[in-house]
Design a protein around this motif. Sequence first.
Motif, PDB file in Angstrom:
ATOM      1  N   GLY A  44      33.219  62.746  13.702  1.00 57.60           N
ATOM      2  CA  GLY A  44      33.845  62.909  12.391  1.00 57.60           C
ATOM      3  C   GLY A  44      34.020  64.371  11.999  1.00 57.60           C
ATOM      4  N   TRP A  45      34.672  64.571  10.883  1.00 58.62           N
ATOM      5  CA  TRP A  45      35.025  65.915  10.424  1.00 58.62           C
ATOM      6  C   TRP A  45      33.835  66.721   9.921  1.00 58.62           C
ATOM      7  CZ3 TRP A  45      39.363  67.938  11.873  1.00 58.62           C
ATOM      8  CH2 TRP A  45      40.437  67.109  12.151  1.00 58.62           C
ATOM      9  N   ARG A  46      32.725  66.086   9.663  1.00 60.44           N
ATOM     10  CA  ARG A  46      31.551  66.799   9.165  1.00 60.44           C
ATOM     11  C   ARG A  46      30.659  67.332  10.286  1.00 60.44           C
ATOM     12  NH1 ARG A  46      29.255  64.055   3.767  1.00 60.44           N
ATOM     13  NH2 ARG A  46      31.119  64.409   2.531  1.00 60.44           N
ATOM     14  N   ASP A  47      31.076  67.209  11.520  1.00 59.64           N
ATOM     15  CA  ASP A  47      30.275  67.642  12.653  1.00 59.64           C
ATOM     16  C   ASP A  47      30.231  69.172  12.724  1.00 59.64           C
ATOM     17  OD1 ASP A  47      28.781  67.218  15.069  1.00 59.64           O
ATOM     18  OD2 ASP A  47      30.570  67.893  16.136  1.00 59.64           O
ATOM     19  N   VAL A  48      29.041  69.730  12.568  1.00 66.22           N
ATOM     20  CA  VAL A  48      28.869  71.182  12.553  1.00 66.22           C
ATOM     21  C   VAL A  48      29.223  71.791  13.904  1.00 66.22           C
ATOM     22  CG1 VAL A  48      27.173  73.032  12.230  1.00 66.22           C
ATOM     23  CG2 VAL A  48      27.123  71.031  10.747  1.00 66.22           C
ATOM     24  N   LEU A  49      28.816  71.150  14.991  1.00 68.54           N
ATOM     25  CA  LEU A  49      29.130  71.693  16.320  1.00 68.54           C
ATOM     26  C   LEU A  49      30.632  71.723  16.587  1.00 68.54           C
ATOM     27  CD1 LEU A  49      26.282  70.207  18.538  1.00 68.54           C
ATOM     28  CD2 LEU A  49      26.553  72.539  17.710  1.00 68.54           C
ATOM     29  N   GLY A  50      31.361  70.761  16.052  1.00 69.77           N
ATOM     30  CA  GLY A  50      32.815  70.786  16.189  1.00 69.77           C
ATOM     31  C   GLY A  50      33.417  72.011  15.524  1.00 69.77           C
ATOM     32  N   TRP A  51      32.933  72.321  14.334  1.00 67.69           N
ATOM     33  CA  TRP A  51      33.437  73.502  13.628  1.00 67.69           C
ATOM     34  C   TRP A  51      32.990  74.783  14.322  1.00 67.69           C
ATOM     35  CZ3 TRP A  51      37.400  72.924  10.798  1.00 67.69           C
ATOM     36  CH2 TRP A  51      37.616  71.732  10.116  1.00 67.69           C
ATOM     37  N   LEU A  52      31.808  74.786  14.946  1.00 68.07           N
ATOM     38  CA  LEU A  52      31.373  75.970  15.690  1.00 68.07           C
ATOM     39  C   LEU A  52      32.223  76.184  16.942  1.00 68.07           C
ATOM     40  CD1 LEU A  52      27.493  75.778  15.362  1.00 68.07           C
ATOM     41  CD2 LEU A  52      29.064  77.369  14.242  1.00 68.07           C
ATOM     42  N   HIS A  53      32.678  75.099  17.569  1.00 65.50           N
ATOM     43  CA  HIS A  53      33.615  75.226  18.694  1.00 65.50           C
ATOM     44  C   HIS A  53      34.861  75.973  18.233  1.00 65.50           C
ATOM     45  CE1 HIS A  53      32.339  72.836  22.214  1.00 65.50           C
ATOM     46  NE2 HIS A  53      31.656  72.112  21.344  1.00 65.50           N
ATOM     47  N   ALA A  54      35.423  75.515  17.127  1.00 62.77           N
ATOM     48  CA  ALA A  54      36.656  76.117  16.617  1.00 62.77           C
ATOM     49  C   ALA A  54      36.426  77.567  16.203  1.00 62.77           C
ATOM     50  CB  ALA A  54      37.195  75.297  15.446  1.00 62.77           C
ATOM     51  N   LEU A  55      35.356  77.832  15.491  1.00 68.65           N
ATOM     52  CA  LEU A  55      35.073  79.188  15.018  1.00 68.65           C
ATOM     53  C   LEU A  55      34.856  80.151  16.180  1.00 68.65           C
ATOM     54  CD1 LEU A  55      34.536  81.014  12.570  1.00 68.65           C
ATOM     55  CD2 LEU A  55      32.125  80.391  12.786  1.00 68.65           C
ATOM     56  N   GLY A  56      34.025  79.760  17.134  1.00 75.72           N
ATOM     57  CA  GLY A  56      33.779  80.624  18.288  1.00 75.72           C
ATOM     58  C   GLY A  56      35.029  80.892  19.102  1.00 75.72           C
ATOM     59  N   SER A  57      35.853  79.876  19.269  1.00 74.26           N
ATOM     60  CA  SER A  57      37.095  80.043  20.034  1.00 74.26           C
ATOM     61  C   SER A  57      38.067  80.970  19.316  1.00 74.26           C
ATOM     62  CB  SER A  57      37.751  78.686  20.271  1.00 74.26           C
ATOM     63  OG  SER A  57      36.901  77.868  21.026  1.00 74.26           O
ATOM     64  N   LEU A  58      38.196  80.815  18.017  1.00 68.08           N
ATOM     65  CA  LEU A  58      39.122  81.660  17.266  1.00 68.08           C
ATOM     66  C   LEU A  58      38.650  83.108  17.212  1.00 68.08           C
ATOM     67  CD1 LEU A  58      40.145  79.213  14.415  1.00 68.08           C
ATOM     68  CD2 LEU A  58      41.466  79.884  16.434  1.00 68.08           C
ATOM     69  N   ILE A  59      37.346  83.321  17.090  1.00 65.71           N
ATOM     70  CA  ILE A  59      36.815  84.690  17.115  1.00 65.71           C
ATOM     71  C   ILE A  59      37.055  85.314  18.487  1.00 65.71           C
ATOM     72  CG2 ILE A  59      34.688  86.053  17.042  1.00 65.71           C
ATOM     73  CD1 ILE A  59      33.714  84.161  14.845  1.00 65.71           C
ATOM     74  N   GLY A  60      36.831  84.566  19.548  1.00 63.10           N
ATOM     75  CA  GLY A  60      37.109  85.070  20.888  1.00 63.10           C
ATOM     76  C   GLY A  60      38.579  85.344  21.110  1.00 63.10           C
ATOM     77  N   LEU A  61      39.430  84.511  20.528  1.00 63.35           N
ATOM     78  CA  LEU A  61      40.872  84.719  20.651  1.00 63.35           C
ATOM     79  C   LEU A  61      41.305  86.003  19.956  1.00 63.35           C
ATOM     80  CD1 LEU A  61      43.347  83.416  21.896  1.00 63.35           C
ATOM     81  CD2 LEU A  61      43.698  82.180  19.763  1.00 63.35           C
ATOM     82  N   VAL A  62      40.608  86.377  18.895  1.00 67.55           N
ATOM     83  CA  VAL A  62      40.879  87.662  18.230  1.00 67.55           C
ATOM     84  C   VAL A  62      40.671  88.797  19.223  1.00 67.55           C
ATOM     85  CG1 VAL A  62      40.018  89.252  16.460  1.00 67.55           C
ATOM     86  CG2 VAL A  62      40.406  86.858  15.898  1.00 67.55           C
ATOM     87  N   GLY A  63      39.652  88.703  20.057  1.00 69.01           N
ATOM     88  CA  GLY A  63      39.415  89.713  21.079  1.00 69.01           C
ATOM     89  C   GLY A  63      40.535  89.794  22.091  1.00 69.01           C
ATOM     90  N   VAL A  64      41.078  88.646  22.476  1.00 68.99           N
ATOM     91  CA  VAL A  64      42.211  88.634  23.413  1.00 68.99           C
ATOM     92  C   VAL A  64      43.427  89.313  22.787  1.00 68.99           C
ATOM     93  CG1 VAL A  64      43.797  87.137  24.681  1.00 68.99           C
ATOM     94  CG2 VAL A  64      41.371  86.573  24.601  1.00 68.99           C
ATOM     95  N   VAL A  65      43.700  89.001  21.536  1.00 69.54           N
ATOM     96  CA  VAL A  65      44.843  89.609  20.840  1.00 69.54           C
ATOM     97  C   VAL A  65      44.626  91.112  20.683  1.00 69.54           C
ATOM     98  CG1 VAL A  65      46.094  89.661  18.646  1.00 69.54           C
ATOM     99  CG2 VAL A  65      45.493  87.470  19.680  1.00 69.54           C
ATOM    100  N   ARG A  66      43.402  91.511  20.344  1.00 69.76           N
ATOM    101  CA  ARG A  66      43.104  92.947  20.219  1.00 69.76           C
ATOM    102  C   ARG A  66      43.321  93.669  21.548  1.00 69.76           C
ATOM    103  NH1 ARG A  66      39.932  95.013  15.788  1.00 69.76           N
ATOM    104  NH2 ARG A  66      39.364  96.695  17.212  1.00 69.76           N
ATOM    105  N   MET A  67      42.905  93.045  22.636  1.00 66.14           N
ATOM    106  CA  MET A  67      43.091  93.671  23.949  1.00 66.14           C
ATOM    107  C   MET A  67      44.572  93.811  24.278  1.00 66.14           C
ATOM    108  SD  MET A  67      41.561  94.632  27.061  1.00 66.14           S
ATOM    109  CE  MET A  67      39.932  94.071  26.844  1.00 66.14           C
ATOM    110  N   LEU A  68      45.350  92.791  23.944  1.00 62.69           N
ATOM    111  CA  LEU A  68      46.794  92.866  24.203  1.00 62.69           C
ATOM    112  C   LEU A  68      47.460  93.947  23.353  1.00 62.69           C
ATOM    113  CD1 LEU A  68      47.669  89.066  24.456  1.00 62.69           C
ATOM    114  CD2 LEU A  68      47.543  90.728  26.323  1.00 62.69           C
ATOM    115  N   ASN A  69      47.022  94.095  22.114  1.00 63.22           N
ATOM    116  CA  ASN A  69      47.656  95.057  21.207  1.00 63.22           C
ATOM    117  C   ASN A  69      47.111  96.473  21.360  1.00 63.22           C
ATOM    118  OD1 ASN A  69      49.320  93.113  20.088  1.00 63.22           O
ATOM    119  ND2 ASN A  69      47.857  92.607  18.476  1.00 63.22           N
TER     120      ASN A  69
END
Length: 155
Positions: A44-69
């Motif tokens: 369900g939507w209240r799963d904390v680990l699910g939101w941590l998956h999304a948060l960690g992935s998006l923070i890591g993706l910021v690093g990829v974008v920073r490296m490209l730019n």
Amino acid sequence: MAGIAMPDRAAGSTAATKSKSKTLATWLALLGGLLGAHRFYLHGWRDVLGWLHALGSLIGLVGVVRMLNLGQDDHAAWLLIPLFGAMVVVAMLSTIVLGLTPDERWAERRGQPLQDTRWAPVIAVVIALLVGGAALMGTLAFAGQMFFEYQKLSA
């Protein structure tokens, strides 16, 4: 009490729980595991680990974008890109665990009738092994390279 019928919790919990497909959960982990799609499907939507998956992935993706730019000299990207690689590895490991769970255990845990899943989860597991292995090796190589470059710069 004599006049009040108490509901049977075991019978009510299986009837109230929706049937969850092992095949769908495995493919959601493969294709949307970075955003926690498999966790949200199963818990369900209240799963904390699910939101941590999304948060960690998006923070890591910021690093990829920073490296490209900004290029390879950006120190924040050095720290964030391995996080993205680790999140890919975690998503692929989740795919493998879900896909290789025996059908009997899946049905027992979910309180649902036994369903034969056939080959679809196995195909997702094979793909996850390929992607996860490449992500793990790439992340280790990138982190090692950046560590030794940083050591050379600080000396």
